[in-house]
Design a protein around this motif. Structure first.
Motif, PDB file in Angstrom:
ATOM      1  N   PRO A  85       0.815  -1.218   0.000  1.00 20.65           N
ATOM      2  CA  PRO A  85       0.000   0.000   0.000  1.00 20.65           C
ATOM      3  C   PRO A  85       0.850   1.271   0.000  1.00 20.65           C
ATOM      4  CG  PRO A  85      -0.588  -1.415   1.863  1.00 20.65           C
ATOM      5  CD  PRO A  85       0.521  -2.074   1.132  1.00 20.65           C
ATOM      6  N   TRP A  86       2.052   1.230   0.572  1.00 23.61           N
ATOM      7  CA  TRP A  86       2.925   2.400   0.584  1.00 23.61           C
ATOM      8  C   TRP A  86       3.359   2.766  -0.827  1.00 23.61           C
ATOM      9  CZ3 TRP A  86       2.851   5.522   4.401  1.00 23.61           C
ATOM     10  CH2 TRP A  86       2.569   5.060   5.678  1.00 23.61           C
ATOM     11  N   LYS A  87       3.615   1.756  -1.657  1.00 26.21           N
ATOM     12  CA  LYS A  87       4.023   2.033  -3.038  1.00 26.21           C
ATOM     13  C   LYS A  87       2.878   2.665  -3.829  1.00 26.21           C
ATOM     14  CE  LYS A  87       7.524  -1.581  -3.277  1.00 26.21           C
ATOM     15  NZ  LYS A  87       7.902  -2.826  -3.943  1.00 26.21           N
ATOM     16  N   ILE A  88       1.673   2.197  -3.574  1.00 20.21           N
ATOM     17  CA  ILE A  88       0.501   2.767  -4.244  1.00 20.21           C
ATOM     18  C   ILE A  88       0.328   4.221  -3.827  1.00 20.21           C
ATOM     19  CG2 ILE A  88      -2.009   2.617  -4.468  1.00 20.21           C
ATOM     20  CD1 ILE A  88      -1.714  -0.411  -4.099  1.00 20.21           C
ATOM     21  N   LEU A  89       0.493   4.497  -2.543  1.00 19.19           N
ATOM     22  CA  LEU A  89       0.361   5.859  -2.034  1.00 19.19           C
ATOM     23  C   LEU A  89       1.426   6.782  -2.645  1.00 19.19           C
ATOM     24  CD1 LEU A  89      -1.089   7.743  -0.050  1.00 19.19           C
ATOM     25  CD2 LEU A  89       0.618   7.097   1.643  1.00 19.19           C
ATOM     26  N   ILE A  90       2.641   6.302  -2.739  1.00 15.33           N
ATOM     27  CA  ILE A  90       3.718   7.111  -3.327  1.00 15.33           C
ATOM     28  C   ILE A  90       3.427   7.408  -4.798  1.00 15.33           C
ATOM     29  CG2 ILE A  90       6.146   7.087  -3.998  1.00 15.33           C
ATOM     30  CD1 ILE A  90       6.679   5.530  -1.376  1.00 15.33           C
ATOM     31  N   VAL A  91       2.965   6.411  -5.545  1.00 20.60           N
ATOM     32  CA  VAL A  91       2.633   6.627  -6.956  1.00 20.60           C
ATOM     33  C   VAL A  91       1.487   7.630  -7.076  1.00 20.60           C
ATOM     34  CG1 VAL A  91       1.702   5.518  -9.023  1.00 20.60           C
ATOM     35  CG2 VAL A  91       3.526   4.416  -7.737  1.00 20.60           C
ATOM     36  N   ALA A  92       0.467   7.531  -6.218  1.00 22.60           N
ATOM     37  CA  ALA A  92      -0.659   8.469  -6.244  1.00 22.60           C
ATOM     38  C   ALA A  92      -0.188   9.890  -5.966  1.00 22.60           C
ATOM     39  CB  ALA A  92      -1.720   8.039  -5.246  1.00 22.60           C
ATOM     40  N   VAL A  93       0.698  10.072  -4.984  1.00 13.70           N
ATOM     41  CA  VAL A  93       1.213  11.405  -4.654  1.00 13.70           C
ATOM     42  C   VAL A  93       2.011  11.961  -5.832  1.00 13.70           C
ATOM     43  CG1 VAL A  93       2.841  12.643  -3.169  1.00 13.70           C
ATOM     44  CG2 VAL A  93       1.185  11.071  -2.165  1.00 13.70           C
ATOM     45  N   VAL A  94       2.810  11.143  -6.461  1.00 11.80           N
ATOM     46  CA  VAL A  94       3.603  11.605  -7.608  1.00 11.80           C
ATOM     47  C   VAL A  94       2.684  12.030  -8.747  1.00 11.80           C
ATOM     48  CG1 VAL A  94       5.227  10.853  -9.397  1.00 11.80           C
ATOM     49  CG2 VAL A  94       5.669  10.303  -7.003  1.00 11.80           C
TER      50      VAL A  94
END
Length: 109
Positions: free
Chosen positions: A9-18
């Motif tokens: 889920p952290w990777k998904i959150l980082i991609v969403a923020v980017v």
């Protein structure tokens, strides 16, 4: 390369923020709406293509000559040539009757 990109889920959150930072929060809803519309249009066009047979353009079915008769395989070559010449003449008359210039196929090029 991207096999384990979304396994956390952290990777998904980082991609969403980017994505939000790159495109801006005001443009994302418009982009999502546009993508949704495009997908709906594509879906309806594909369904229409599968449901309907392609229709002939207006006026083509009315002025189209009858289907040419099939020539028997055992007919002599002169009879075949005469039948083909008759078909060409019929097509030229049909085109000329529609108001367009008929091509003169009797002259060699």
């Amino acid at each position: 390369m991207f096999d384990d990109l979304f396994d956390s889920p952290w990777k998904i959150l980082i991609v969403a923020v980017v994505v939000i930072v790159l495109f801006g929060s005001k443009k994302l809803p418009d982009a999502a709406r546009s993508l949704g519309r495009s997908m709906r249009i594509l879906k309806t066009e594909l369904q229409a293509r599968d449901d309907d047979e392609p229709a002939a353009p207006p006026g083509v079915a009315d002025s189209a000559p009858a289907a040419p008769a099939a020539l028997p395989a055992s007919a002599d070559p002169q009879a075949q040539i005469a039948a083909l010449q008759e078909q060409i003449n019929n097509l030229q008359r049909t085109v000329a009757a529609d108001g367009t210039a008929a091509a003169d196929t009797s002259q060699p090029r």
